[in-house]
Design a protein around this motif. Structure first.
Motif, short mmCIF file in Angstrom:
data_model
loop_
_atom_site.label_atom_id
_atom_site.label_comp_id
_atom_site.label_asym_id
_atom_site.label_seq_id
_atom_site.Cartn_x
_atom_site.Cartn_y
_atom_site.Cartn_z
N LEU A 1 39.84 49.63 34.68
CA LEU A 1 39.99 50.05 36.08
C LEU A 1 40.19 48.81 36.94
O LEU A 1 39.54 47.79 36.71
CB LEU A 1 38.71 50.72 36.59
N PRO A 2 41.05 48.88 37.94
CA PRO A 2 41.16 47.75 38.87
C PRO A 2 40.03 47.81 39.90
O PRO A 2 39.46 48.87 40.14
CB PRO A 2 42.50 48.03 39.57
N ASP A 3 39.73 46.67 40.48
CA ASP A 3 38.90 46.70 41.68
C ASP A 3 39.76 47.22 42.83
O ASP A 3 40.97 46.99 42.85
CB ASP A 3 38.38 45.29 42.00
N PRO A 4 39.16 47.93 43.78
CA PRO A 4 39.95 48.41 44.92
C PRO A 4 40.65 47.24 45.62
O PRO A 4 40.09 46.15 45.73
CB PRO A 4 38.88 49.03 45.83
N ALA A 5 41.87 47.48 46.06
CA ALA A 5 42.68 46.41 46.66
C ALA A 5 42.35 46.24 48.14
O ALA A 5 42.41 47.20 48.91
CB ALA A 5 44.16 46.73 46.51
N ASP A 6 42.01 45.05 48.54
CA ASP A 6 41.89 44.72 49.95
C ASP A 6 42.48 43.32 50.12
O ASP A 6 42.74 42.63 49.14
CB ASP A 6 40.43 44.78 50.41
N VAL A 7 42.69 42.90 51.34
CA VAL A 7 43.29 41.58 51.56
C VAL A 7 42.42 40.48 50.98
O VAL A 7 41.20 40.60 50.89
CB VAL A 7 43.54 41.31 53.06
N TRP A 8 43.09 39.40 50.62
CA TRP A 8 42.43 38.20 50.09
C TRP A 8 42.37 37.15 51.18
O TRP A 8 43.38 36.83 51.79
CB TRP A 8 43.20 37.66 48.89
N LEU A 9 41.18 36.61 51.36
CA LEU A 9 40.96 35.63 52.41
C LEU A 9 40.60 34.29 51.78
O LEU A 9 39.75 34.22 50.91
CB LEU A 9 39.81 36.11 53.31
N ARG A 10 41.28 33.24 52.24
CA ARG A 10 40.91 31.88 51.84
C ARG A 10 40.32 31.21 53.07
O ARG A 10 41.04 30.98 54.06
CB ARG A 10 42.15 31.09 51.39
N SER A 11 39.05 30.91 53.00
CA SER A 11 38.43 30.17 54.11
C SER A 11 37.10 29.65 53.63
O SER A 11 36.52 30.17 52.66
CB SER A 11 38.26 31.05 55.35
N SER A 12 36.62 28.59 54.29
CA SER A 12 35.30 28.03 53.97
C SER A 12 35.14 27.78 52.47
O SER A 12 34.12 28.14 51.89
CB SER A 12 34.19 28.97 54.46
N ALA A 13 36.16 27.18 51.86
CA ALA A 13 36.08 26.76 50.45
C ALA A 13 36.01 27.92 49.46
O ALA A 13 35.65 27.74 48.31
CB ALA A 13 34.91 25.81 50.23
#
Lengths: 335, 335, 335, 335
Positions: free
Chosen positions: C248-260
């Motif tokens: 099963l995939p994990d539910p898709a939500d946006v990916w955020l790159r911040s604070s390392a």
């Protein structure tokens, strides 16, 4: 100062470690080798400008040899490790440390009698970047106290000589050590569940197997060993703690979008999956000898692995939960 | 046989390469070093049992030195590389090969006059596992002919001394070489677009910048350079071909589920991101010297990078599309 | 033609289904409701222009009601389902179908006596896009014959009223149905393993639990139920077949790159995770009534779930492997 | 109360919206349709128990019709939207609002003259869960002020009738609206770069194209439009802010490990990729009519898209940066 190493056993893994010591590790070289097949020993020795000696004992006792690598046939490990201890030399022994718990105990006693650590056992996963990162997360309290671990150890295929007990002794033994190290906890019981066998197998082999372990603190581990999974070499590990879950990443390779799919390669062998770990294992072993303080997996870890794999093998045959009975851990081996 | 290396320039990157040659690479050692700061050279030399010599030329011409590593201040590179060629010695030069295209041409001419390759330039990305995998995919025809590349080069922060041209000369230069190598194609024009500057910057600095390149075959590349992205060191690269798309993976680290998030760490520096690439760069350089055939980035690649970065710098200032005018590639440097 | 639905039980889940039938599903409306709390029934009814009737039986037997949704307290389910069958009306019953296997059998017998399917049980996971995709992969032979399944069912927290048996009856029951459906196989035994309890819990509660199931064909399933995992609502499922593994995939939500960090959100509740599945469940139920042929989870599935959860509950208490003993499956319910 | 909708244009997208209003949306039904092909209109009408009328104007002015959906041929949009405004009826118009900026202005003026919003334009991406999540992240300040966006819009293939300007007018128009909405900023210039054409194309078509946009605040957007990428329908979007980066997820489907690969499916069409967005678009449109306050993309958004696509088309032909010149935004349409 270069540490001069003697290698006992020049089969595939022995040759790989010789290449590693020669080409990857600085501060060490291989000066003498031995093998039951003397011609093979000579051929390997000539390639690295080392000497082939008649027996493993000749290597161990050679005056030019500072440290020993034991990569001979498993049943001979104990004899060579004990000889190295007697010679007062560092010895790196591929798993298993010995084929019986009794022999492991003899090694532990000899090492304690000698007075400081000489023995390191080849559990290379402790040197894998992913597992080390997982250990930092656990030790740092980022997931709270560990309660459950889910592991899978899958090989593409195994040869016909591989039998059901080897799933425990040769395959699961890696997870057994890894679990003990990651959780800093001791395994106290084992159970083995037998799913329907894959038809892509040899008739004699129970594959896959589900192994269940319990630790002293009450954590529970399930481990799927599936050595004919067909699709690749795949190591999965997830630790579930009171406040979070940490999981090994899949190895990173490029992502390809084509033919209606998004895909990446799955590695096909342990050599690729743990290449960097093997390298680091030897780099750190050599560095620790230069420092005079071994830090890697100890003879005690080798002993514990032997007792736990014995219990698991019994569980495989009996279908029952089997208790693991270890001696008290000597202070010599830390707490 | 050990290759004895002399290092000219013992600053941070010089020291790192010395450590690499000493601790990581087998078959080579550092025997002599020089630096404008002689005390620093002596301190470095003493740590590895090498000699500190008064000048870079003393190192290059030392009779014990088989090969030279140039890691001095950029404006001195050409002089030392030319001296090494004159001495008939292999020379590894950190980027840039020279600070002007003219000096690069002088090096190319000197090397051709010598008659075989002696020079390698330090474009380490060609040794990164992900980029190599991408190159295999492209070369294997898995995405068809490349049409477009999307790249991003992000640093957490840069010091105040970093100015807008350095985004081209020091930062984008890596992608410039990588694009040429991945596509096996030449860059023929450059354009620079200036987004609104980040306020997390020094006033003088145009950050981010979007650079656009065109290749001889008509492929188009966009590159975001953003050296104060705050969150980490992040290298992205995607190549779009006629039938598929291949993308660099993010570095693999454990995945943590906690506090309502699924997350993994972003690396913070190029040292971590390309540590393995730097190691392999030197391992392969030393191996290629043992083989007598250099295979890494050549003086021609250094020249091309100089001309392209010059054009891109002009584009940064002018806001226009600037053509890249390279000399004809000599057969000496392959096709 | 609109199907007029009567709802028995207007608590949280009942209200949610009423909203679903009213706002999401076309071709159906809610015309009558009942609840033990008549005021609540009236309030709900007034919001949708329906009638509140004194009892569930009044709803079931109301001449305007074509079909019944039972979302009352679990112990009353059997009575209302039997009444609906007696009235010859379609009935959608939230899990459990009944609180005892005996009552489930009475329903099965009544339905067979009636002569065609009237009953559907609310196992909504069969309508989740990820699980459906997994079923297509399995049914399409893409992983070969299934041998092993690994499942995890994690809730952020549960209220104090939640007790250890509910981990089986209310939580694991979803996986029990899902496994049967995905594998098209029957569960024949259950075992429960008790890890050390999380300290983030109520003292009375065994949390987490590891449940082990065996199917008729010999597949083995392990299921981690952890209802106070703190970090979110997390459903994991992996099926291991002879030639491949599907997850099963994990539910898709946006990916955020911040604070390392690179991160995405983990859902916090089943309402969000299975919102689309609940909607589709009702859309397909209504469509199947229009077609006159129910296709969703049947009374037999409800009966099997009851017997299996009973065996698993016994296994929880006894610590032993408990066999599941089902009646023979009537041809009425397919093979 | 049900909103009775008339549909002008019963081609593929018209039929899809009719199905949506009939089967997915509650609170609305379709009562009248028209099409240039009256037979087709009749066939569609008969399937949903609606009336087929001779012309779009008949539908718009039908006394039973509360609101109009315009899905006719693009060049007729303005005429029908103006007629709907004259009739004082809500009108949902598929993109484009009109084929010329002048016609868009006429609509804007008519709507303002009427005194409140009646027009909504079919930019469905604003209803996609991923884009909405991205907007929440941006609006919440989680990445700081946006500086750069990277977008890609890839279709598997297009028919021969698709020409180079359609890459702007029909394809990029979606990103143009999305960028304006996500950044809450206005596009002020456009440039188009032409990579080497894919050979998997029709000779007349410039494919791929790289479009570059600048916003009033100085943010820069690059958009790859590649409508014959062969491998699927793939929408990528990444927004780079001063402190972080947010990226659309790939759609979630199961992960399969087999044949030495880890893989998941790539969707093949926009119908699948944006199915949920289309549904929600109509659900919210109908709800907003019930509330009496339109909230979706306005006639102003339709006008801005027209002006920006015109500028981009000019940029495609000229190769130059083309300024976007919009009228001042009336207060009627918010700030």
């Amino acid at each position: 100062m270069t540490i001069h190493i003697g290698v006992v056993g020049t089969g595939m893994i022995g040759q790989d470690h010789i290449r590693r010591i020669t080409d990857v590790v600085t501060g060490a070289d291989v000066v003498a080798v031995a093998d039951v097949d003397f011609d093979r020993a000579e051929e390997v020795a000539s390639g690295i400008n080392a000497r082939a000696l008649p027996t493993g004992h000749d290597v161990i006792n050679d005056s030019l040899v500072d440290a020993v690598v034991v990569t001979s046939w498993g049943p001979t490990h104990a004899e060579y490790v004990l000889a190295a201890i007697e010679a007062g030399k560092y010895v790196f022994c591929e798993k298993p440390l010995a084929t019986t718990a009794e022999d492991c105990l003899r090694i532990i006693e000899a090492e304690q009698a000698f007075g400081r650590r000489l023995v390191q056992v080849g559990f290379m996963r402790r040197y894998d970047a992913g597992y080390r990162s997982m250990k930092r997360v656990i030790d740092g309290g980022e997931i709270g106290s560990p309660l459950v671990m889910h592991c899978a150890h899958r090989n593409r295929t195994v040869p016909e000589s591989y039998h059901s007990e080897m799933a425990v002794q040769d395959t699961a033994v890696h997870e057994i050590d890894t679990v003990r190290w990651l959780l800093d906890d001791e395994i106290v019981s084992a159970q083995v569940i037998k799913p329907r066998k894959t038809t892509k197998r040899f008739e004699h082999l129970q594959d896959p197997q589900i192994m269940l372990f319990e630790t002293a603190s009450g954590a529970r581990i399930d481990l799927e060993v599936f050595v004919n999974c067909q699709y690749g070499y795949d190591i999965q590990c997830e630790t579930v703690g009171e406040t979070g879950v940490v999981r090994l990443p899949d190895p990173a390779d490029v992502w390809l979008r084509s033919s209606a799919q998004l895909r990446t390669n799955v590695l096909q062998g342990w050599e690729q999956r743990f290449a960097a770990a093997f390298d680091l294992e030897f780099v750190e072993w050599v560095a620790s000898m230069h420092d005079g303080r071994l830090a890697g997996p100890s003879a005690w870890d080798g002993y514990a692995a032997a007792v736990i794999t014995d219990a698991t093998t019994e569980a495989l045959h009996s279908g029952r939960v089997v208790a693991v009975t270890l001696k008290d851990r000597p202070a010599f081996y830390g707490s």
